[in-house]
Design an enzyme around this catalytic site. Structure first.
Site, short mmCIF file in Angstrom:
data_model
loop_
_atom_site.label_atom_id
_atom_site.label_comp_id
_atom_site.label_asym_id
_atom_site.label_seq_id
_atom_site.Cartn_x
_atom_site.Cartn_y
_atom_site.Cartn_z
N ARG A 1 37.52 45.85 38.90
CA ARG A 1 38.60 46.69 38.39
C ARG A 1 38.73 46.48 36.89
O ARG A 1 38.53 45.37 36.41
CB ARG A 1 39.92 46.34 39.07
CG ARG A 1 40.02 46.79 40.50
CD ARG A 1 41.39 46.57 41.09
NE ARG A 1 41.68 45.16 41.29
CZ ARG A 1 42.47 44.43 40.52
NH1 ARG A 1 43.09 44.98 39.47
NH2 ARG A 1 42.68 43.17 40.77
N TYR B 1 33.08 51.64 40.87
CA TYR B 1 33.26 50.39 41.61
C TYR B 1 34.65 50.22 42.21
O TYR B 1 35.66 50.46 41.54
CB TYR B 1 32.98 49.19 40.68
CG TYR B 1 32.59 47.94 41.45
CD1 TYR B 1 31.27 47.72 41.81
CD2 TYR B 1 33.54 47.01 41.84
CE1 TYR B 1 30.89 46.59 42.53
CE2 TYR B 1 33.17 45.87 42.55
CZ TYR B 1 31.85 45.67 42.90
OH TYR B 1 31.48 44.54 43.61
N LYS C 1 43.98 50.63 45.61
CA LYS C 1 44.95 50.14 44.64
C LYS C 1 45.73 51.28 43.97
O LYS C 1 46.92 51.16 43.70
CB LYS C 1 44.25 49.28 43.57
CG LYS C 1 43.45 48.12 44.13
CD LYS C 1 44.30 47.13 44.86
CE LYS C 1 43.49 45.90 45.26
NZ LYS C 1 44.29 44.96 46.05
N HIS D 1 51.41 44.24 47.95
CA HIS D 1 50.07 43.65 47.97
C HIS D 1 50.10 42.46 48.93
O HIS D 1 50.06 41.31 48.52
CB HIS D 1 49.75 43.21 46.53
CG HIS D 1 48.33 42.82 46.30
ND1 HIS D 1 47.95 41.98 45.29
CD2 HIS D 1 47.18 43.14 46.94
CE1 HIS D 1 46.65 41.81 45.31
NE2 HIS D 1 46.15 42.50 46.30
N SER E 1 44.85 36.81 43.44
CA SER E 1 43.46 36.64 43.85
C SER E 1 43.09 35.16 43.81
O SER E 1 43.74 34.35 43.13
CB SER E 1 42.53 37.47 42.97
OG SER E 1 42.75 37.11 41.64
N CYS F 1 43.35 32.99 46.21
CA CYS F 1 44.23 32.10 46.97
C CYS F 1 43.96 32.20 48.48
O CYS F 1 44.76 31.73 49.28
CB CYS F 1 45.69 32.43 46.69
SG CYS F 1 46.21 31.95 45.04
N ASP G 1 45.23 43.15 52.90
CA ASP G 1 45.46 43.38 51.46
C ASP G 1 46.75 44.11 51.13
O ASP G 1 47.39 43.77 50.16
CB ASP G 1 44.26 44.16 50.89
CG ASP G 1 44.20 44.11 49.37
OD1 ASP G 1 44.54 43.05 48.80
OD2 ASP G 1 43.83 45.13 48.74
N ARG H 1 31.10 42.38 47.04
CA ARG H 1 32.02 42.76 48.12
C ARG H 1 31.30 43.16 49.40
O ARG H 1 30.17 43.64 49.37
CB ARG H 1 32.84 43.98 47.66
CG ARG H 1 33.69 43.75 46.44
CD ARG H 1 34.92 42.97 46.79
NE ARG H 1 35.76 42.68 45.62
CZ ARG H 1 37.08 42.60 45.68
NH1 ARG H 1 37.72 42.80 46.81
NH2 ARG H 1 37.78 42.31 44.60
C1 OXD Z 1 42.26 42.71 44.47
C2 OXD Z 1 41.46 43.22 45.59
O1 OXD Z 1 41.77 42.68 43.34
O2 OXD Z 1 41.97 43.26 46.70
O3 OXD Z 1 43.40 42.33 44.71
O4 OXD Z 1 40.31 43.62 45.36
MN MN Z 2 44.05 42.88 46.68
#
Ligand code: OXD
Ligand code: MN
Length: 602
Positions: free
Chosen positions: A72, A213, A222, A242, A264, A266, A289, A386
Site C-alpha cells: 500500500r 497491488y 481498505k 480494522h 501490522s 502483531c 482483518d 501475500r
Molecule cells: C494491512 C493489511 O495492511 O491487512 O493492514 O494488509
Molecule cells: Mn489489515
C-alpha cells in the site's frame, strides 16, 4: 457484451468511464468459475501468472509484481473531502476538484489496448442489512481473480442492486495503456508519482490509479470496507473497524464473540485462527482483518466480516505459527511475490519447510541461505508477499461466518507491540476508559520508523491509515457508540503479547497460549472471576488466569503483569502530545480519561 443490469446509475457510470478510459472492450464479470479459469489461462499464456503444480497446490497460481509496486502507498493515498478539516491531521488531504482534474487527465485513454472489467460485488453476505454493494471497474485481470476470492461476486449482487439501488463506485486502472504492437510488461503499472489512491467521502466514490497491488487495487478492502465505510458508518450509526472477529466457545457450549484491533506485525491473522490450548475451549474464525458492526434490535452490537477471503502476509506463516492459514491456501489460492520452487510449489521465509531451490519474487534463481555482496541474507519472498485464500477453506471457519445478521460482540481487544511497560492484559474500567485505551494504543517503532522524540507510535484502534475522516471525529464516534449501546456495549481489554525481560527474552509464549488470556476475558464477562483494580485498569487476580503446564517462573509472571507507575507516567507526555495533534476535534471526554489516568498513576 450487453450489460446484465438495467440500473441506470450503473449503466451511466460504466459508459462514462468507458468514454474516458477508452478500453478495447468491456467485460461484465459474474464471479463464475468459467470466468476465473479463463482469466487465469489468459494470464498464464501472457506470462503474468505461473500455474503451480496441480498435485501439490491444486488450482493455484503465483504472480510477481513489479519491484516498485509491492505494498500500500500511504503517501499517495488521499481523502479528498470538500473541506480539509474533515480529513484531519492523520490523512493526506487534497482538494477534490483539483484531484479530479489531475486524475481525469491520467485516466484519459489509460485503458487503451486493454479490457475494462466491470465487477459488481457485495461486501458482506449478499442481502445482509449490514452489507454494501460496490462496483469496481478495473483494467487488471489480476484484480478480477483476487476480487473473486476476497468479495462476493455473483449475478445475485445485481439482482439485489435492482434498477434503482445504490452502489459504491470504485474506479481502478493500472495506468499503463498499450499502444498497438507494444509488448506488455509482466506487471504493468505507473510510476510512483502518478499513483493515486483517492477517496471522495461526500460522494462515496473511490478512484485508484497506477498500482496493481493489494489494498491499492482490490478496492473492496481498505478503500471501501474501511475508509469509505468508516465515514458512512459514522453518519449512519454503525462501525467499520480494522478488527478480526472470532468466536470462543467454552466447554459448556457458551459462545463469546471477540473483535480485536492490532497494528501490522502483531499477529492479527494468527489470533483470528488461534488453536486454543485451554482444554475444552475452541476458537472459530469469522474474519481476520475487518469488522462491520451495527446495533441490533436487542441493543447489542452485531458484527459481520465484509470480506470473503484472506489476503494474508505470507512470510512467517508456518505450521507452528498458523496452520489454519496454511490449510486455507492448500488449494484455489493466489500467491503474490513468494518463491516458486523448482517443483512449482511455493515457499517463503519462516514457512517451516525445506526449500531446495526455485525462483525468487524478482524472478531470479534462488536458494535459501544465499547472501548478497554485503553478507546480508537474500530474501526469496518479499516481506509483504501475500496469499489470497478463500475463507471457506479455513478448517476453523465458523458456521456463522456468513450469517447475514452477524454475531453479537461481547469483547473488544486492543493492543500493540511493546517490549516494556504494558502488561499482558488489563481491562478497562468502563467503556469510555476502553475508548481511551483503543485511542492511545501504540506499538514500538521499528528502527526505520523511529521518530526522534518518542520510541512508540500511536495507532488508534489500528486505524491510522484507514480512518476516512478526521481522527478526532472518529474517536468521538466511538464514545457515541458507547452511549448508544449503554450496558450492552462490549467489554474492553488491552493485551500485549510482546513483553520481554531485561535480557531480551520473551516473557509470554504467545500463539495458542493466548487463548488463556481470552478465557480470562470471557470469565470476566460472565462475572465468574473478579479482578484487581490497578491504576491502569482491572487485572487478573492470583490464579484466575490459568498457567498450568506453562512453566513460567513466578518472577517472570510478576514482570509480565507488572504495572510500573513511573514507566507509565513517562508515556503520558507522548499520549498528550499525540492527542493534542487532533486539535479542537479531540473529544473532551478523551482528556477526561487522560486526566483520570494521570491522577490514578499519582
Ligand atoms: C494491512 C493489511 O495492511 O491487512 O493492514 O494488509
Ligand atoms: Mn489489515
Amino acid at each position: 457484451m450487453s450489460a446484465p443490469t438495467k440500473n441506470k446509475k450503473l449503466l451511466a457510470w460504466v459508459a462514462e468511464v468507458q468514454k474516458m478510459c477508452t478500453p478495447d472492450r468491456v467485460v461484465w464479470c459474474d464471479g463464475s468459475k468459467v470466468e476465473y479459469d479463463r482469466l487465469m489461462a489468459e494470464m498464464v499464456a501472457s506470462g503474468m501468472a505461473i500455474k503451480l503444480n496441480e498435485k501439490k497446490r491444486p488450482n493455484s497460481f503465483a504472480f510477481n509484481s513489479d519491484p516498485s509496486d509491492v505494498a500500500r502507498v500511504e503517501n499517495r493515498t488521499y481523502i479528498a473531502s470538500l473541506k480539509e478539516e474533515d480529513a484531519g491531521p492523520t490523512n493526506n488531504w487534497i482538494d477534490p476538484v483539483e484531484l479530479k482534474k489531475t486524475m481525469t487527465a491520467l485516466y484519459k485513454g489509460c485503458m487503451k489496448g486493454r479490457t475494462m472489467y466491470v465487477i459488481p460485488f457485495s461486501m458482506g453476505p449478499i442481502g445482509s442489512d449490514i452489507a454494501k454493494i460496490g462496483v469496481e471497474i478495473t483494467d487488471s485481470p489480476y484484480v478480477v481473480v483476487n476480487m473473486q476470492i476476497m468479495t462476493r461476486m455473483s449475478p445475485k449482487v445485481l439482482e439485489v442492486l435492482g434498477d434503482e439501488g445504490e452502489f459504491i463506485p470504485c474506479l481502478h486502472s493500472i495506468g499503463a495503456p498499450l499502444e498497438p504492437g507494444q509488448k506488455d510488461s509482466r506487471w504493468p503499472c505507473a510510476p510512483i508519482e502518478q499513483k493515486y489512491i483517492a477517496h471522495f467521502p461526500e460522494e462515496n466514490l473511490i478512484w485508484s490509479y497506477g498500482s496493481g497491488y493489494g489494498g491499492n487495487a482490490l478496492l473492496g478492502k481498505k478503500c471501501l470496507a474501511l475508509r469509505i465505510a468508516s465515514n458512512m458508518a459514522r453518519k449512519e450509526g454503525w462501525m467499520a473497524e480494522h478488527m478480526l472477529i472470532l468466536r470462543f466457545t467454552n466447554p459448556q457450549g457458551k459462545k463469546f464473540h471477540i473483535a480485536a484491533a492490532f497494528p501490522s506485525a502483531c499477529g492479527k491473522t494468527n489470533l483470528a485462527m488461534l488453536q486454543s490450548t485451554v482444554p475444552g475451549w475452541k476458537v472459530e474464525t469469522i474474519g481476520d482483518d475487518i469488522a462491520w458492526m451495527k446495533p441490533g434490535k436487542d441493543g447489542r452490537l452485531y458484527a459481520i466480516n465484509p470480506e470473503a477471503g484472506f489476503f494474508g502476509v505470507a512470510p512467517g506463516t508456518s505450521k507452528a505459527s498458523n496452520p489454519m492459514a496454511l490449510e486455507s491456501c492448500r488449494k484455489d489460492a493466489i500467491f503474490t511475490n513468494v518463491v516458486v520452487t523448482d517443483d512449482l510449489d511455493i515457499w517463503w521465509e519462516d514457512m517451516g519447510v525445506e526449500c531446495t531451490g526455485g525462483t525468487d519474487w524478482k524472478g531470479k534463481p534462488f536458494k535459501p541461505g544465499q547472501k548478497d555482496a554485503e553478507g546480508k541474507k537474500i530474501l526469496g519472498a518479499h516481506p509483504n508477499s501475500r496469499f489470497t485464500a478463500r475463507a471457506e477453506l479455513c478448517p476453523v471457519i465458523c458456521a456463522d461466518w456468513e450469517n447475514p445478521a452477524g454475531v453479537p460482540i461481547d469483547i473488544f481487544v486492543f493492543g500493540g507491540r511493546r517490549t516494556t511497560t504494558m502488561p499482558l492484559v488489563h481491562e478497562a474500567l468502563d467503556f469510555n476508559h476502553g475508548v481511551y485505551m483503543g485511542a492511545t494504543a501504540a506499538s514500538e517503532a521499528t528502527a526505520a520508523a523511529l521518530d526522534v522524540k518518542s520510541a512508540i507510535r500511536f495507532d488508534p484502534f489500528a486505524m491510522t491509515p484507514f480512518i476516512g475522516y478526521h481522527a478526532g471525529d472518529y474517536m468521538n464516534h466511538w464514545f457515541e457508540m458507547g452511549d448508544l449501546l449503554g450496558d450492552k456495549a462490549p467489554r474492553c481489554f488491552y493485551v500485549n503479547w510482546f513483553r520481554k525481560d531485561k535480557n531480551g527474552k520473551w516473557l509470554w509464549p504467545g500463539f495458542g497460549e493466548n487463548s488463556r488470556v481470552l478465557k480470562w476475558m470471557c470469565e470476566r464477562v460472565e462475572s465468574k472471576v473478579g479482578a484487581k483494580e490497578t491504576a491502569i485498569g482491572l487485572m487478573p487476580k492470583e490464579g484466575d488466569l490459568t498457567l498450568d503446564g506453562l512453566n513460567i517462573p513466578a518472577e517472570d509472571w510478576a514482570e509480565l503483569m507488572k504495572v510500573d507507575k513511573e514507566l507509565f507516567k513517562a508515556t503520558l507526555d507522548d499520549a498528550r502530545e499525540y492527542l493534542a495533534k487532533l486539535g479542537s476535534k479531540l473529544p473532551a471526554r478523551m482528556m477526561v480519561q487522560f486526566e483520570a489516568l494521570k491522577k490514578r498513576l499519582g
